[in-house]
Design an enzyme around this catalytic site. Sequence first.
Site, PDB file in Angstrom:
ATOM      1  N   THR A 294       0.824  -1.211   0.000  1.00  0.00           N
ATOM      2  CA  THR A 294       0.000   0.000   0.000  1.00  0.00           C
ATOM      3  C   THR A 294       0.860   1.265   0.000  1.00  0.00           C
ATOM      4  O   THR A 294       2.016   1.237   0.442  1.00  0.00           O
ATOM      5  CB  THR A 294      -0.892  -0.007   1.269  1.00  0.00           C
ATOM      6  OG1 THR A 294      -1.467   1.273   1.446  1.00  0.00           O
ATOM      7  CG2 THR A 294      -0.098  -0.330   2.525  1.00  0.00           C
ATOM      8  N   ASP A 295       0.261   2.375  -0.438  1.00  0.00           N
ATOM      9  CA  ASP A 295       0.959   3.666  -0.367  1.00  0.00           C
ATOM     10  C   ASP A 295       1.064   4.161   1.076  1.00  0.00           C
ATOM     11  O   ASP A 295       1.834   5.072   1.372  1.00  0.00           O
ATOM     12  CB  ASP A 295       0.262   4.720  -1.245  1.00  0.00           C
ATOM     13  CG  ASP A 295      -1.192   4.991  -0.869  1.00  0.00           C
ATOM     14  OD1 ASP A 295      -1.728   4.316   0.037  1.00  0.00           O
ATOM     15  OD2 ASP A 295      -1.796   5.901  -1.480  1.00  0.00           O
ATOM     16  N   GLU A 296       0.285   3.536   1.992  1.00  0.00           N
ATOM     17  CA  GLU A 296       0.255   4.058   3.371  1.00  0.00           C
ATOM     18  C   GLU A 296       1.584   3.871   4.098  1.00  0.00           C
ATOM     19  O   GLU A 296       1.835   4.506   5.111  1.00  0.00           O
ATOM     20  CB  GLU A 296      -0.915   3.430   4.146  1.00  0.00           C
ATOM     21  CG  GLU A 296      -2.222   3.651   3.425  1.00  0.00           C
ATOM     22  CD  GLU A 296      -3.480   3.374   4.235  1.00  0.00           C
ATOM     23  OE1 GLU A 296      -3.432   3.431   5.470  1.00  0.00           O
ATOM     24  OE2 GLU A 296      -4.511   3.118   3.604  1.00  0.00           O
TER      25      GLU A 296
ATOM     26  N   TYR B 225      -1.782  -0.468  11.068  1.00  0.00           N
ATOM     27  CA  TYR B 225      -1.924  -1.131   9.752  1.00  0.00           C
ATOM     28  C   TYR B 225      -0.708  -0.831   8.879  1.00  0.00           C
ATOM     29  O   TYR B 225      -0.046  -1.746   8.375  1.00  0.00           O
ATOM     30  CB  TYR B 225      -3.211  -0.666   9.055  1.00  0.00           C
ATOM     31  CG  TYR B 225      -3.246  -0.998   7.572  1.00  0.00           C
ATOM     32  CD1 TYR B 225      -3.266  -2.318   7.130  1.00  0.00           C
ATOM     33  CD2 TYR B 225      -3.252   0.018   6.603  1.00  0.00           C
ATOM     34  CE1 TYR B 225      -3.288  -2.631   5.769  1.00  0.00           C
ATOM     35  CE2 TYR B 225      -3.286  -0.281   5.246  1.00  0.00           C
ATOM     36  CZ  TYR B 225      -3.295  -1.604   4.835  1.00  0.00           C
ATOM     37  OH  TYR B 225      -3.314  -1.902   3.480  1.00  0.00           O
TER      38      TYR B 225
ATOM     39  N   LYS C 291       2.275  -3.295   7.394  1.00  0.00           N
ATOM     40  CA  LYS C 291       2.541  -3.476   5.960  1.00  0.00           C
ATOM     41  C   LYS C 291       3.986  -3.075   5.644  1.00  0.00           C
ATOM     42  O   LYS C 291       4.660  -3.738   4.852  1.00  0.00           O
ATOM     43  CB  LYS C 291       1.566  -2.646   5.112  1.00  0.00           C
ATOM     44  CG  LYS C 291       0.133  -3.135   5.108  1.00  0.00           C
ATOM     45  CD  LYS C 291      -0.066  -4.515   4.498  1.00  0.00           C
ATOM     46  CE  LYS C 291       0.124  -4.563   3.002  1.00  0.00           C
ATOM     47  NZ  LYS C 291      -0.250  -5.898   2.446  1.00  0.00           N
TER      48      LYS C 291
HETATM   49  P1  NAD Z   1      -9.667  -7.346   2.306  1.00  0.00           P
HETATM   50  O1  NAD Z   1      -9.654  -7.062   3.766  1.00  0.00           O
HETATM   51  O2  NAD Z   1     -10.886  -7.056   1.506  1.00  0.00           O
HETATM   52  O3  NAD Z   1      -9.349  -8.904   2.057  1.00  0.00           O
HETATM   53  C1  NAD Z   1      -8.328  -9.575   2.750  1.00  0.00           C
HETATM   54  C2  NAD Z   1      -8.431 -11.046   2.434  1.00  0.00           C
HETATM   55  O4  NAD Z   1      -7.367 -11.716   3.134  1.00  0.00           O
HETATM   56  C3  NAD Z   1      -9.747 -11.686   2.897  1.00  0.00           C
HETATM   57  O5  NAD Z   1     -10.231 -12.581   1.923  1.00  0.00           O
HETATM   58  C4  NAD Z   1      -9.350 -12.435   4.173  1.00  0.00           C
HETATM   59  O6  NAD Z   1     -10.148 -13.595   4.417  1.00  0.00           O
HETATM   60  C5  NAD Z   1      -7.900 -12.817   3.841  1.00  0.00           C
HETATM   61  N1  NAD Z   1      -7.119 -13.019   5.063  1.00  0.00           N
HETATM   62  C6  NAD Z   1      -7.009 -12.152   6.124  1.00  0.00           C
HETATM   63  N2  NAD Z   1      -6.229 -12.702   7.075  1.00  0.00           N
HETATM   64  C7  NAD Z   1      -5.813 -13.911   6.595  1.00  0.00           C
HETATM   65  C8  NAD Z   1      -4.993 -14.949   7.116  1.00  0.00           C
HETATM   66  N3  NAD Z   1      -4.442 -14.847   8.334  1.00  0.00           N
HETATM   67  N4  NAD Z   1      -4.763 -16.043   6.356  1.00  0.00           N
HETATM   68  C9  NAD Z   1      -5.324 -16.148   5.117  1.00  0.00           C
HETATM   69  N5  NAD Z   1      -6.141 -15.220   4.586  1.00  0.00           N
HETATM   70  C10 NAD Z   1      -6.377 -14.107   5.320  1.00  0.00           C
HETATM   71  O7  NAD Z   1      -8.390  -6.602   1.735  1.00  0.00           O
HETATM   72  P2  NAD Z   1      -8.197  -5.830   0.351  1.00  0.00           P
HETATM   73  O8  NAD Z   1      -8.706  -4.457   0.490  1.00  0.00           O
HETATM   74  O9  NAD Z   1      -8.673  -6.683  -0.759  1.00  0.00           O
HETATM   75  O10 NAD Z   1      -6.606  -5.741   0.301  1.00  0.00           O
HETATM   76  C11 NAD Z   1      -5.833  -6.789  -0.273  1.00  0.00           C
HETATM   77  C12 NAD Z   1      -4.367  -6.411  -0.200  1.00  0.00           C
HETATM   78  O11 NAD Z   1      -4.131  -5.203  -0.914  1.00  0.00           O
HETATM   79  C13 NAD Z   1      -3.859  -6.180   1.222  1.00  0.00           C
HETATM   80  O12 NAD Z   1      -2.567  -6.718   1.315  1.00  0.00           O
HETATM   81  C14 NAD Z   1      -3.831  -4.660   1.354  1.00  0.00           C
HETATM   82  O13 NAD Z   1      -2.853  -4.258   2.272  1.00  0.00           O
HETATM   83  C15 NAD Z   1      -3.494  -4.257  -0.069  1.00  0.00           C
HETATM   84  N6  NAD Z   1      -3.977  -2.931  -0.484  1.00  0.00           N
HETATM   85  C16 NAD Z   1      -5.295  -2.595  -0.302  1.00  0.00           C
HETATM   86  C17 NAD Z   1      -5.750  -1.355  -0.738  1.00  0.00           C
HETATM   87  C18 NAD Z   1      -7.205  -0.949  -0.615  1.00  0.00           C
HETATM   88  O14 NAD Z   1      -7.563   0.183  -0.946  1.00  0.00           O
HETATM   89  N7  NAD Z   1      -8.095  -1.833  -0.175  1.00  0.00           N
HETATM   90  C19 NAD Z   1      -4.860  -0.459  -1.348  1.00  0.00           C
HETATM   91  C20 NAD Z   1      -3.520  -0.840  -1.515  1.00  0.00           C
HETATM   92  C21 NAD Z   1      -3.099  -2.083  -1.084  1.00  0.00           C
HETATM   93  P1  TYD Z   2     -10.751   4.093   4.362  1.00  0.00           P
HETATM   94  O1  TYD Z   2     -11.740   3.732   3.301  1.00  0.00           O
HETATM   95  O2  TYD Z   2     -10.847   3.440   5.701  1.00  0.00           O
HETATM   96  O3  TYD Z   2      -9.313   3.865   3.721  1.00  0.00           O
HETATM   97  P2  TYD Z   2      -7.831   4.337   4.293  1.00  0.00           P
HETATM   98  O4  TYD Z   2      -7.945   4.693   5.717  1.00  0.00           O
HETATM   99  O5  TYD Z   2      -7.039   3.085   4.077  1.00  0.00           O
HETATM  100  O6  TYD Z   2      -7.417   5.475   3.420  1.00  0.00           O
HETATM  101  O7  TYD Z   2     -10.819   5.659   4.590  1.00  0.00           O
HETATM  102  C1  TYD Z   2     -10.660   6.571   3.516  1.00  0.00           C
HETATM  103  C2  TYD Z   2     -10.712   7.972   4.092  1.00  0.00           C
HETATM  104  O8  TYD Z   2     -12.035   8.204   4.593  1.00  0.00           O
HETATM  105  C3  TYD Z   2      -9.781   8.174   5.274  1.00  0.00           C
HETATM  106  O9  TYD Z   2      -9.277   9.511   5.239  1.00  0.00           O
HETATM  107  C4  TYD Z   2     -10.697   8.002   6.484  1.00  0.00           C
HETATM  108  C5  TYD Z   2     -12.026   8.531   5.989  1.00  0.00           C
HETATM  109  N1  TYD Z   2     -13.236   7.897   6.574  1.00  0.00           N
HETATM  110  C6  TYD Z   2     -14.270   8.709   7.082  1.00  0.00           C
HETATM  111  O10 TYD Z   2     -14.196   9.959   7.032  1.00  0.00           O
HETATM  112  N2  TYD Z   2     -15.361   8.096   7.604  1.00  0.00           N
HETATM  113  C7  TYD Z   2     -15.483   6.749   7.681  1.00  0.00           C
HETATM  114  O11 TYD Z   2     -16.530   6.252   8.210  1.00  0.00           O
HETATM  115  C8  TYD Z   2     -14.435   5.924   7.152  1.00  0.00           C
HETATM  116  C9  TYD Z   2     -14.522   4.427   7.211  1.00  0.00           C
HETATM  117  C10 TYD Z   2     -13.323   6.542   6.602  1.00  0.00           C
END
Ligand code: NAD
Ligand code: TYD
Length: 350
Positions: free
Chosen positions: A132-134, A157, A161
């Site tokens: 992630t960019d975070e 988080y 990561k």
């Molecule tokens: P998500 O929370 O929707 O899904 C996570 C998946 O991992 C689920 O299917 C869960 O069952 C599985 N999982 C969790 N713990 C586990 C374990 N201990 N063993 C096996 N499986 C397990 O997450 P997402 O949003 O799809 O993110 C996927 C990846 O992409 C993550 O690594 C996250 O850090 C990265 N990422 C997410 C975003 C975003 O905006 N969502 C952006 C950049 C990177």
């Molecule tokens: P989120 O979707 O949780 O992603 P991330 O924290 O990984 O960026 O949140 C996106 C942005 O929205 C973040 O600045 C937090 C804000 N946010 C709210 O203002 N209200 C909410 O209920 C949630 C879940 C997030």
Amino acid sequence: MKHTLIITGGAGFIGSHVVRELVTKYPDYTIVNVDALTYAGNLENLKDIDHLPNYHFEKVDICDAQAVNRVFEKYQPTGVIHLAAESHVDRSIADPLAFVMTNVIGTVNLLNAAREVWKGNYEGKRFHHVSTDEVFGALGSEGFFTEDTKYDPHSPYSASKASSDHFVRAYHDTYGMPIIMTNCSNNYGPNHFPEKLIPLCIHNIINNKPLPIYGDGKYTRDWLFVIDHAKAIDLVFHEGKNGASYNVGGFNEWTNIDLVKELCKQMDAKLGREPGTSEQLITFVKDRPGHDLRYAIDANKINKELGWYPSVTFEQGLAKTIDWFMDNQDWLNNVTSGDYQKYYNKQYQG
Ligand code: NAD
Ligand code: TYD
């Protein structure tokens, strides 16, 4: 080459789109979805492709080293695409250790299992870590994260990561493991779990519930349509340089308040409500502790080296997303019942 790929977290939001992309694009690959099915994992996300002969599912917790080793022994993968993670910042604030377990220990278990089956023969092998960019921390009102930006995570988080990213690089530098990494901005799209901002607001707009905005709503995120992320992962896995990382982003920054207003506007039109109706649901609530002000990705490296660019505009992506959630309200109602309701009440009480 014909790959056997272990994709972790394939039942989650982004993972399910990656699995679909690869299972349908490469019928001669064997694709193994390894997922523990936590609250965020849902096999419903894959019901359109789970009958395909090149798709396999293994319910495995990546924190369980023996179970991970068994699945690597069984399939002898040539590649790993690692997405399984605890992914929600607010949950990491409530329970940091769960994030250390899955994101750090789970990643090291996978690296060890890959090392074990590859036994130093790295020809044609690759471990792709999805990050992630975070990990880069927070920006002020100017500038962008590049691949060379120093890591500066703030939330449990992003700290977990960042730690996993360091382990992946360490296995490259120490053991010569062929690795590659992508650091992506905020994704949105179908199957997004409704604890995150966009699907949470879509769900609440449909149900006429308050739209909780943390702090003053001026926090800024760069949003990418999830299928474009899946396509970037496919490209980087196959064509990226060994040992390199690639930033992936949508060239699409929004403050949270403007984004939620845009959602309200589009949804009023789709729901046949008077313009301005849903905006009245906006409610400013207590801020997230340690809230990062702004994330913004410089995605020029992946664009210049590999020719990747987002295929849909934000307007198109958001419209597809809203349509998907409106057409799949059973999915939404299923995942927002039970445990999720308890989480929601605790997170947004008072
Ligand atoms: P998500 O929370 O929707 O899904 C996570 C998946 O991992 C689920 O299917 C869960 O069952 C599985 N999982 C969790 N713990 C586990 C374990 N201990 N063993 C096996 N499986 C397990 O997450 P997402 O949003 O799809 O993110 C996927 C990846 O992409 C993550 O690594 C996250 O850090 C990265 N990422 C997410 C975003 C975003 O905006 N969502 C952006 C950049 C990177
Ligand atoms: P989120 O979707 O949780 O992603 P991330 O924290 O990984 O960026 O949140 C996106 C942005 O929205 C973040 O600045 C937090 C804000 N946010 C709210 O203002 N209200 C909410 O209920 C949630 C879940 C997030």
